[in-house]
Write a protein that holds these residues in place. Structure first.
Motif, PDB file in Angstrom:
ATOM      1  N   THR A   1       0.818  -1.247   0.078  1.00  0.00           N
ATOM      2  CA  THR A   1       0.005   0.019  -0.072  1.00  0.00           C
ATOM      3  C   THR A   1       0.860   1.145  -0.164  1.00  0.00           C
ATOM      4  N   PRO A   2       1.916   1.468   0.848  1.00  0.00           N
ATOM      5  CA  PRO A   2       2.663   2.661   0.819  1.00  0.00           C
ATOM      6  C   PRO A   2       3.483   2.725  -0.475  1.00  0.00           C
ATOM      7  N   VAL A   3       3.918   1.608  -0.935  1.00  0.00           N
ATOM      8  CA  VAL A   3       4.592   1.491  -1.998  1.00  0.00           C
ATOM      9  C   VAL A   3       3.831   2.009  -3.187  1.00  0.00           C
ATOM     10  N   ARG A   4       2.450   1.739  -3.258  1.00  0.00           N
ATOM     11  CA  ARG A   4       1.808   1.913  -4.255  1.00  0.00           C
ATOM     12  C   ARG A   4       1.556   3.518  -4.544  1.00  0.00           C
ATOM     13  N   GLU A   5       1.211   4.138  -3.188  1.00  0.00           N
ATOM     14  CA  GLU A   5       0.939   5.265  -3.141  1.00  0.00           C
ATOM     15  C   GLU A   5       2.293   6.194  -3.485  1.00  0.00           C
ATOM     16  N   ALA A   6       3.375   5.733  -3.128  1.00  0.00           N
ATOM     17  CA  ALA A   6       4.736   6.480  -3.522  1.00  0.00           C
ATOM     18  C   ALA A   6       4.875   6.451  -4.867  1.00  0.00           C
ATOM     19  N   LEU A   7       4.557   5.400  -5.496  1.00  0.00           N
ATOM     20  CA  LEU A   7       4.679   5.341  -7.145  1.00  0.00           C
ATOM     21  C   LEU A   7       3.784   6.367  -7.752  1.00  0.00           C
ATOM     22  N   ILE A   8       2.537   6.366  -7.178  1.00  0.00           N
ATOM     23  CA  ILE A   8       1.581   7.509  -7.836  1.00  0.00           C
ATOM     24  C   ILE A   8       2.294   8.733  -7.908  1.00  0.00           C
ATOM     25  N   LYS A   9       2.874   9.250  -6.613  1.00  0.00           N
ATOM     26  CA  LYS A   9       3.531  10.520  -6.418  1.00  0.00           C
ATOM     27  C   LYS A   9       4.630  10.750  -7.299  1.00  0.00           C
ATOM     28  N   LEU A  10       5.387   9.645  -7.479  1.00  0.00           N
ATOM     29  CA  LEU A  10       6.618   9.467  -8.477  1.00  0.00           C
ATOM     30  C   LEU A  10       6.246   9.770  -9.925  1.00  0.00           C
ATOM     31  N   GLU A  11       5.229   9.090 -10.229  1.00  0.00           N
ATOM     32  CA  GLU A  11       4.679   9.198 -11.719  1.00  0.00           C
ATOM     33  C   GLU A  11       4.137  10.642 -11.845  1.00  0.00           C
ATOM     34  N   ALA A  12       3.489  11.580 -10.655  1.00  0.00           N
ATOM     35  CA  ALA A  12       3.030  12.756 -11.092  1.00  0.00           C
ATOM     36  C   ALA A  12       4.336  13.608 -11.215  1.00  0.00           C
ATOM     37  N   GLU A  13       5.518  13.227 -10.911  1.00  0.00           N
ATOM     38  CA  GLU A  13       6.863  13.981 -10.933  1.00  0.00           C
ATOM     39  C   GLU A  13       7.376  13.677 -12.219  1.00  0.00           C
ATOM     40  N   GLY A  14       7.031  12.749 -13.134  1.00  0.00           N
ATOM     41  CA  GLY A  14       7.556  12.422 -14.271  1.00  0.00           C
ATOM     42  C   GLY A  14       8.859  11.348 -14.317  1.00  0.00           C
ATOM     43  N   LEU A  15       8.883  10.624 -13.043  1.00  0.00           N
ATOM     44  CA  LEU A  15      10.023   9.802 -12.728  1.00  0.00           C
ATOM     45  C   LEU A  15       9.722   8.252 -13.006  1.00  0.00           C
ATOM     46  N   VAL A  16       8.445   7.977 -13.178  1.00  0.00           N
ATOM     47  CA  VAL A  16       7.865   6.427 -13.434  1.00  0.00           C
ATOM     48  C   VAL A  16       6.853   6.655 -14.094  1.00  0.00           C
ATOM     49  N   GLN A  17       6.429   5.280 -14.603  1.00  0.00           N
ATOM     50  CA  GLN A  17       5.125   5.327 -15.295  1.00  0.00           C
ATOM     51  C   GLN A  17       4.468   3.842 -14.887  1.00  0.00           C
ATOM     52  N   LEU A  18       3.368   4.112 -14.346  1.00  0.00           N
ATOM     53  CA  LEU A  18       2.621   2.949 -13.890  1.00  0.00           C
ATOM     54  C   LEU A  18       1.727   2.330 -14.954  1.00  0.00           C
ATOM     55  N   ILE A  19       2.114   1.003 -15.131  1.00  0.00           N
ATOM     56  CA  ILE A  19       1.486   0.183 -16.199  1.00  0.00           C
ATOM     57  C   ILE A  19       0.631  -0.719 -15.597  1.00  0.00           C
ATOM     58  N   PRO A  20      -0.578  -0.779 -16.187  1.00  0.00           N
ATOM     59  CA  PRO A  20      -1.530  -1.832 -15.613  1.00  0.00           C
ATOM     60  C   PRO A  20      -1.173  -3.358 -15.662  1.00  0.00           C
TER      61      PRO A  20
END
Length: 222
Positions: free
Chosen positions: A45-64
């Motif tokens: 859960t915290p990793v998922r929310e952290a990845l969402i923040k990092l996606e908003a910053e343009g560092l990662v892409q979340l792929i379904p």
């Protein structure tokens, strides 16, 4: 969100961001969220929310159904980032110089400059890059425009990440270190015109060097 949950999300965010900015998770790295959580020794859960923040910053892409992928930084991205930094930072330095900050206010930038000089003498380029990054962030913190700091901090992250990849492909940053010392002195002297001009040329030189390396070594995407 509870305080404990927020702390876990912040911890996951900080740890993942550090892995990305230091290229321990390099561009193109991709893994399912459970695997990333396992790497961190944390729940999903915290990793998922952290990845969402990092996606908003343009560092990662979340792929379904495939997890997260660390995004590359293109040569075009870097050219745009440095164009923005070249426009904003010199004016922030000039505004700070007009305030004539005292030694106490400039203590953090002085310490960062000294660390750059010490790291250069020791040949520790990673420590030099960290001190350089801190110098620029501290300048904007002292300038006091929180919106500018928030926006530019994201650009600093991208620039720092690219620089860490090319760190040992560039010339030893002796001149850059001297320029940081000169910038600090001009701010302390209240030389707003001089520091703006010096800072502008510093950023232009840094952009040329980085982009030339990317082209020379055929690294259009990091």
């Amino acid at each position: 969100m509870s305080e404990i949950k927020q702390t876990r999300v912040t911890d996951a965010y900080n740890r993942l961001k550090e892995e990305i900015l230091t290229n321990r998770m390099p561009s193109g790295f991709q893994a399912p969220e459970p695997e990333i959580a396992e790497l961190l020794g944390m729940s999903r859960t915290p990793v998922r929310e952290a990845l969402i923040k990092l996606e908003a910053e343009g560092l990662v892409q979340l792929i379904p159904r495939r997890g997260a992928r660390v995004l590359p930084v293109s040569t075009e991205d870097m050219a745009e980032i440095y164009e923005i930094l070249t426009a904003l930072e010199p004016e922030a330095a000039a505004a700070l110089a007009r305030r004539r900050p005292g030694k106490d206010e400039l203590a953090g930038m002085e310490a960062a400059t000294q660390e750059m000089e010490t790291a250069l003498e020791a040949g520790d380029l990673e420590a030099w890059a960290d001190a350089d990054d801190r110098f620029h962030r501290l300048l904007l913190e002292l300038h006091g425009n929180k919106r500018m700091l928030g926006m530019v901090s994201l650009l600093f992250d991208q620039a720092h990440r690219a620089r860490m990849v090319t760190l040992r492909l560039r010339e030893i940053p002796k001149n850059s270190t001297r320029v940081h010392r000169d910038i600090l002195e001009k701010i302390a002297e209240g030389d707003d015109v001089g520091v703006a001009e010096l800072f502008r040329e510093h950023r232009k030189d840094a952009a040329r060097e980085l982009l030339d390396i990317l082209e020379k070594f055929r690294l259009p995407r990091l």
